[in-house]
Design a protein around this motif. Structure first.
Motif, PDB file in Angstrom:
ATOM      1  N   MET A   1      57.686   2.124  48.839  1.00 32.24           N
ATOM      2  CA  MET A   1      58.947   2.834  48.669  1.00 32.24           C
ATOM      3  C   MET A   1      60.035   1.798  48.363  1.00 32.24           C
ATOM      4  O   MET A   1      60.172   0.820  49.075  1.00 32.24           O
ATOM      5  N   ASN A   2      60.814   2.021  47.291  1.00 27.36           N
ATOM      6  CA  ASN A   2      61.871   1.076  46.955  1.00 27.36           C
ATOM      7  C   ASN A   2      63.115   1.322  47.808  1.00 27.36           C
ATOM      8  O   ASN A   2      63.192   2.291  48.565  1.00 27.36           O
ATOM      9  N   LYS A   3      64.085   0.438  47.685  1.00 26.26           N
ATOM     10  CA  LYS A   3      65.283   0.502  48.525  1.00 26.26           C
ATOM     11  C   LYS A   3      66.054   1.815  48.334  1.00 26.26           C
ATOM     12  O   LYS A   3      66.523   2.407  49.295  1.00 26.26           O
ATOM     13  N   HIS A   4      66.172   2.265  47.078  1.00 24.20           N
ATOM     14  CA  HIS A   4      66.876   3.517  46.800  1.00 24.20           C
ATOM     15  C   HIS A   4      66.190   4.701  47.503  1.00 24.20           C
ATOM     16  O   HIS A   4      66.855   5.552  48.091  1.00 24.20           O
ATOM     17  N   GLU A   5      64.862   4.752  47.423  1.00 23.71           N
ATOM     18  CA  GLU A   5      64.115   5.832  48.079  1.00 23.71           C
ATOM     19  C   GLU A   5      64.267   5.768  49.592  1.00 23.71           C
ATOM     20  O   GLU A   5      64.380   6.801  50.246  1.00 23.71           O
ATOM     21  N   GLU A   6      64.275   4.555  50.155  1.00 24.45           N
ATOM     22  CA  GLU A   6      64.468   4.387  51.603  1.00 24.45           C
ATOM     23  C   GLU A   6      65.842   4.888  52.031  1.00 24.45           C
ATOM     24  O   GLU A   6      65.977   5.568  53.052  1.00 24.45           O
ATOM     25  N   GLU A   7      66.879   4.549  51.234  1.00 23.05           N
ATOM     26  CA  GLU A   7      68.239   5.007  51.544  1.00 23.05           C
ATOM     27  C   GLU A   7      68.328   6.524  51.454  1.00 23.05           C
ATOM     28  O   GLU A   7      68.953   7.169  52.291  1.00 23.05           O
ATOM     29  N   LYS A   8      67.686   7.096  50.429  1.00 18.28           N
ATOM     30  CA  LYS A   8      67.684   8.558  50.254  1.00 18.28           C
ATOM     31  C   LYS A   8      67.012   9.237  51.449  1.00 18.28           C
ATOM     32  O   LYS A   8      67.519  10.210  51.997  1.00 18.28           O
ATOM     33  N   LYS A   9      65.861   8.699  51.875  1.00 19.47           N
ATOM     34  CA  LYS A   9      65.147   9.267  53.032  1.00 19.47           C
ATOM     35  C   LYS A   9      65.988   9.140  54.311  1.00 19.47           C
ATOM     36  O   LYS A   9      65.993  10.043  55.144  1.00 19.47           O
ATOM     37  N   ALA A  10      66.688   8.013  54.468  1.00 15.62           N
ATOM     38  CA  ALA A  10      67.537   7.820  55.654  1.00 15.62           C
ATOM     39  C   ALA A  10      68.694   8.819  55.646  1.00 15.62           C
ATOM     40  O   ALA A  10      69.033   9.398  56.696  1.00 15.62           O
ATOM     41  N   LEU A  11      69.301   9.057  54.471  1.00 14.98           N
ATOM     42  CA  LEU A  11      70.373  10.058  54.367  1.00 14.98           C
ATOM     43  C   LEU A  11      69.835  11.447  54.685  1.00 14.98           C
ATOM     44  O   LEU A  11      70.482  12.229  55.391  1.00 14.98           O
ATOM     45  N   GLU A  12      68.661  11.766  54.157  1.00 14.88           N
ATOM     46  CA  GLU A  12      68.040  13.068  54.439  1.00 14.88           C
ATOM     47  C   GLU A  12      67.759  13.211  55.930  1.00 14.88           C
ATOM     48  O   GLU A  12      68.033  14.256  56.516  1.00 14.88           O
ATOM     49  N   GLN A  13      67.219  12.168  56.548  1.00 15.36           N
ATOM     50  CA  GLN A  13      66.898  12.221  57.977  1.00 15.36           C
ATOM     51  C   GLN A  13      68.155  12.445  58.808  1.00 15.36           C
ATOM     52  O   GLN A  13      68.151  13.241  59.752  1.00 15.36           O
ATOM     53  N   ASP A  41      62.068  18.674  51.393  1.00 17.52           N
ATOM     54  CA  ASP A  41      62.243  17.364  52.024  1.00 17.52           C
ATOM     55  C   ASP A  41      61.740  17.283  53.460  1.00 17.52           C
ATOM     56  O   ASP A  41      61.429  16.192  53.933  1.00 17.52           O
ATOM     57  N   ALA A  42      61.690  18.413  54.151  1.00 23.25           N
ATOM     58  CA  ALA A  42      61.228  18.394  55.542  1.00 23.25           C
ATOM     59  C   ALA A  42      60.438  19.659  55.843  1.00 23.25           C
ATOM     60  O   ALA A  42      60.689  20.725  55.280  1.00 23.25           O
ATOM     61  N   LEU A  43      59.496  19.503  56.737  1.00 20.85           N
ATOM     62  CA  LEU A  43      58.765  20.636  57.281  1.00 20.85           C
ATOM     63  C   LEU A  43      59.226  20.799  58.720  1.00 20.85           C
ATOM     64  O   LEU A  43      59.140  19.866  59.517  1.00 20.85           O
ATOM     65  N   LEU A  44      59.752  21.991  59.021  1.00 21.06           N
ATOM     66  CA  LEU A  44      60.224  22.318  60.364  1.00 21.06           C
ATOM     67  C   LEU A  44      59.293  23.354  60.967  1.00 21.06           C
ATOM     68  O   LEU A  44      58.520  23.998  60.261  1.00 21.06           O
ATOM     69  N   GLU A  45      59.417  23.525  62.262  1.00 24.89           N
ATOM     70  CA  GLU A  45      58.608  24.520  62.968  1.00 24.89           C
ATOM     71  C   GLU A  45      59.468  25.138  64.055  1.00 24.89           C
ATOM     72  O   GLU A  45      60.240  24.443  64.718  1.00 24.89           O
ATOM     73  N   ASP A  46      59.323  26.455  64.242  1.00 21.04           N
ATOM     74  CA  ASP A  46      60.071  27.103  65.323  1.00 21.04           C
ATOM     75  C   ASP A  46      59.211  27.168  66.590  1.00 21.04           C
ATOM     76  O   ASP A  46      58.077  26.678  66.611  1.00 21.04           O
ATOM     77  N   MET A  47      59.766  27.761  67.643  1.00 20.07           N
ATOM     78  CA  MET A  47      59.079  27.824  68.941  1.00 20.07           C
ATOM     79  C   MET A  47      57.790  28.634  68.873  1.00 20.07           C
ATOM     80  O   MET A  47      56.939  28.513  69.735  1.00 20.07           O
ATOM     81  N   LEU A  54      62.681  22.710  54.563  1.00 18.74           N
ATOM     82  CA  LEU A  54      64.107  22.440  54.443  1.00 18.74           C
ATOM     83  C   LEU A  54      64.318  21.458  53.303  1.00 18.74           C
ATOM     84  O   LEU A  54      63.842  20.330  53.349  1.00 18.74           O
ATOM     85  N   GLU A  55      64.978  21.925  52.258  1.00 19.55           N
ATOM     86  CA  GLU A  55      65.374  21.063  51.153  1.00 19.55           C
ATOM     87  C   GLU A  55      66.790  20.570  51.448  1.00 19.55           C
ATOM     88  O   GLU A  55      67.658  21.355  51.823  1.00 19.55           O
ATOM     89  N   VAL A  56      67.022  19.269  51.303  1.00 17.99           N
ATOM     90  CA  VAL A  56      68.305  18.662  51.649  1.00 17.99           C
ATOM     91  C   VAL A  56      68.947  18.096  50.397  1.00 17.99           C
ATOM     92  O   VAL A  56      68.284  17.430  49.593  1.00 17.99           O
ATOM     93  N   THR A  57      70.229  18.355  50.227  1.00 18.77           N
ATOM     94  CA  THR A  57      70.983  17.744  49.141  1.00 18.77           C
ATOM     95  C   THR A  57      72.331  17.284  49.681  1.00 18.77           C
ATOM     96  O   THR A  57      72.888  17.899  50.587  1.00 18.77           O
ATOM     97  N   HIS A  58      72.796  16.171  49.157  1.00 14.96           N
ATOM     98  CA  HIS A  58      74.094  15.627  49.561  1.00 14.96           C
ATOM     99  C   HIS A  58      75.102  15.863  48.455  1.00 14.96           C
ATOM    100  O   HIS A  58      74.787  15.717  47.275  1.00 14.96           O
ATOM    101  N   LEU A  59      76.292  16.207  48.858  1.00 12.93           N
ATOM    102  CA  LEU A  59      77.316  16.606  47.914  1.00 12.93           C
ATOM    103  C   LEU A  59      78.497  15.655  47.985  1.00 12.93           C
ATOM    104  O   LEU A  59      79.152  15.542  49.017  1.00 12.93           O
ATOM    105  N   PHE A  60      78.719  14.952  46.888  1.00 11.25           N
ATOM    106  CA  PHE A  60      79.943  14.200  46.682  1.00 11.25           C
ATOM    107  C   PHE A  60      80.729  14.990  45.646  1.00 11.25           C
ATOM    108  O   PHE A  60      80.145  15.726  44.863  1.00 11.25           O
ATOM    109  N   TYR A  61      82.039  14.805  45.618  1.00 11.90           N
ATOM    110  CA  TYR A  61      82.797  15.509  44.588  1.00 11.90           C
ATOM    111  C   TYR A  61      82.402  14.978  43.216  1.00 11.90           C
ATOM    112  O   TYR A  61      82.103  15.717  42.310  1.00 11.90           O
TER     113      TYR A  61
END
Length: 168
Positions: A1-13, A41-47, A54-61
């Motif tokens: 995983m390159n640095k950009h992908e690591e940063e993206k995963k950290a932001l998603e997390q 981007d993520a697999l969640l589970e309920d009780m 869960l698909e995650v996106t970040h929004l800058f103007y």
């Protein structure tokens, strides 16, 4: 995983962690993260051991704001015309993620999380223009907006429940 992908995963997390904390405080059926992945981007589970994506996106103007945010510049409050453009950015993001939805796993339902990291616009700005928000098409079971409102506290709203009816 390159640095950009690591940063993206950290932001998603980080977004997933904030989302789960707020979601679980405000909903009777708690969610937990099973794993980070791709599409969504993520697999969640309920009780009840029911899976949900869960698909995650970040929004800058825009890219200029993204650069300003990284340098932590002080920014002035924008006018209504600029806010109207930001609402268009949100609408465009919803539509583009819905178009990509066909590439996601359909073994379980999927939600969309939009994390607003704009320093210019807060939750109250978005809600003041809610009548201009596009109504999500229903591909995602829920479309969440995670945003601050010019404090350090994160707020979470489901855009399906905001009302306004927006553009179709």
């Amino acid at each position: 995983m390159n640095k950009h992908e690591e940063e993206k995963k950290a932001l998603e997390q980080a977004a997933i962690d904030i989302f789960l904390e707020l979601y679980n405080i405000n909903n009777p059926i708690a969610l937990q993260m099973v794993r980070q992945q791709e599409k969504p981007d993520a697999l969640l589970e309920d009780m009840n051991n029911e899976s949900i994506g869960l698909e995650v996106t970040h929004l800058f103007y825009d890219m200029e704001e993204a650069r300003l945010m990284m340098s932590r510049s002080e920014l002035t409050k924008p006018g209504a015309e600029v806010l109207d453009n930001f609402i268009k950015v949100i609408n465009d993001r919803i539509v583009s993620k819905e178009l990509k939805f066909q590439d996601y796993s359909h073994d379980y339902p999927c939600m969309l999380l939009i994390r607003n990291v704009s320093l210019l616009f807060g939750m109250s700005d978005v809600l003041s223009f809610k009548h201009k928000l596009v109504q999500p098409s229903g591909m995602f079971t829920q479309v969440w907006l995670l945003s601050r409102d010019f404090t350090s506290d994160w707020l979470l709203i489901n855009l399906y429940e905001v009302g306004g009816g927006g553009v179709k």
